[in-house]
Design an enzyme around this catalytic site. Structure first.
Site, mmCIF file in Angstrom:
data_model
loop_
_atom_site.group_PDB
_atom_site.id
_atom_site.type_symbol
_atom_site.label_atom_id
_atom_site.label_comp_id
_atom_site.label_asym_id
_atom_site.label_seq_id
_atom_site.Cartn_x
_atom_site.Cartn_y
_atom_site.Cartn_z
ATOM 1 N N ASN A 234 0.768 0.045 -14.124
ATOM 2 C CA ASN A 234 -0.120 -0.976 -13.392
ATOM 3 C C ASN A 234 -0.589 -0.171 -12.185
ATOM 4 O O ASN A 234 0.003 0.014 -11.323
ATOM 5 C CB ASN A 234 0.894 -2.073 -12.909
ATOM 6 N N LYS B 267 -3.014 -1.069 -10.511
ATOM 7 C CA LYS B 267 -3.539 -1.968 -9.467
ATOM 8 C C LYS B 267 -4.995 -2.002 -8.956
ATOM 9 O O LYS B 267 -5.637 -1.253 -9.825
ATOM 10 C CB LYS B 267 -2.362 -1.986 -8.174
ATOM 11 N N GLU C 138 1.688 -10.163 -7.253
ATOM 12 C CA GLU C 138 0.781 -10.234 -6.446
ATOM 13 C C GLU C 138 -0.235 -11.315 -6.750
ATOM 14 O O GLU C 138 -0.983 -11.930 -5.867
ATOM 15 C CB GLU C 138 0.123 -8.952 -6.473
ATOM 16 N N GLU D 203 10.338 -8.484 -12.752
ATOM 17 C CA GLU D 203 9.972 -7.612 -11.737
ATOM 18 C C GLU D 203 10.606 -8.423 -10.344
ATOM 19 O O GLU D 203 9.996 -9.267 -9.740
ATOM 20 C CB GLU D 203 8.524 -7.351 -11.674
ATOM 21 N N GLY E 45 7.034 -2.005 -4.892
ATOM 22 C CA GLY E 45 6.541 -1.176 -3.782
ATOM 23 C C GLY E 45 7.535 -1.121 -2.733
ATOM 24 O O GLY E 45 7.059 -0.496 -1.720
ATOM 25 N N SER F 279 9.785 -0.472 -8.269
ATOM 26 C CA SER F 279 10.242 1.056 -7.747
ATOM 27 C C SER F 279 10.814 1.820 -8.917
ATOM 28 O O SER F 279 11.652 2.644 -8.382
ATOM 29 C CB SER F 279 11.023 0.835 -6.478
HETATM 30 C C1 PEP Z 1 4.388 -3.670 -9.983
HETATM 31 O O1 PEP Z 1 3.376 -3.921 -9.087
HETATM 32 O O2 PEP Z 1 4.285 -3.980 -11.208
HETATM 33 C C2 PEP Z 1 5.387 -2.566 -9.753
HETATM 34 C C3 PEP Z 1 6.330 -2.270 -10.417
HETATM 35 O O3 PEP Z 1 5.319 -1.623 -8.707
HETATM 36 P P1 PEP Z 1 6.104 -0.455 -8.084
HETATM 37 O O4 PEP Z 1 6.577 0.189 -9.219
HETATM 38 O O5 PEP Z 1 5.358 0.304 -7.274
HETATM 39 O O6 PEP Z 1 7.101 -0.993 -7.513
#
Ligand code: PEP
Length: 239
Positions: free
Chosen positions: A11, A13, A93, A161, A167, A203
């Protein structure tokens, strides 16, 4: 029986550029894992032109509507015309910043399926819900609200998630991931006919990916930040 085929979804983003896509395209080699890159809408064309064909292309959102006066929106059928095969729906988000409810997420999931896209529906608890021991309850509620009315014959992907892990550099421990994934798989198994892959996201990086991906019922990873760094992402694709 264990299924060794894993899904690694990136992703990006609101990040990335033609230059980054170009850079990625030179280093992506076919892997045993299924790889899906979800860049911003503006990079979908260059993803199709530049990335090797074994990489699937995903979008990060779609409208619940098919067409009409919805300024700024992009429908699932428009994405399908762009060779998109997957679409992220209900990312935390979007739930938080754009106030997407489970009902909206259900409608978007339905729209994606109607246009023959595979939805990757994101679910996960916040830190305060976790602290209140409400994780499984929250996940049940999100699954009921967004997926219970989807035809059981359809194929979807679910991404678990935990919001507090996105993040932040924090991840749940192995037992927590094991417990939540088993719970989600069992619940999805009661509704869907097909085996629904449940990805872990939050993460994930080159260091922890092998350990996380080998946990029972983890069907792959949804990767945010680490998917923007070429060497990191390639290492994750190899895990
Ligand atoms: C995400 O936003 O889907 C995600 C997994 O972000 P990160 O890996 O940066 O935690």
């Amino acid at each position: 029986m264990k299924n060794n085929h894993k899904i690694i979804a990136a992703n990006w983003k609101m990040n990335g550029s033609e230059e980054l896509m170009n850079e990625f395209s030179k280093f992506m080699l076919a892997k045993h894992n299924e790889i899906i890159i979800c860049p911003p809408f503006t990079l979908l064309d260059s993803a199709k032109t530049l990335l090797p064909s074994f990489i699937k292309i995903g979008a990060q959102n779609c409208s619940e509507e098919d067409k009409g006066p919805f300024t700024g929106e992009i429908s699932a059928s428009m994405l399908q015309e762009k060779s998109v095969s997957h679409v992220l729906i209900g990312h935390s988000e979007r739930r938080t910043l754009f106030k997407e409810t489970d009902d909206v997420i259900f409608k978007k999931t339905k729209a994606a399926i109607k246009s023959k896209l595979t939805p990757i529906v994101c679910i996960g608890e916040t830190l305060s819900e976790k602290k209140a021991n409400k994780t499984l309850q929250v996940l049940d509620c999100q699954i009921d609200g967004s997926l219970a009315k989807i035809n059981p014959h359809e194929q979807v992907i679910v991404a678990y998630e935990p919001v507090w892990a996105i993040g932040t550099g924090l991840t749940p421990d192995e037992n927590e991931i094991k417990e939540t994934h088993l719970h989600i798989k069992t619940k999805l198994g009661q509704h869907f006919n097909a085996d629904i892959p449940v990805l872990y996201g939050g993460s994930a990086n080159a260091k922890n990916c092998s350990q996380i991906i080998s946990i029972d019922n983890v069907g792959g990873l949804l990767v945010g930040g680490a998917s923007l760094t070429k060497h990191e992402f390639i290492a994750i694709c190899n895990c």
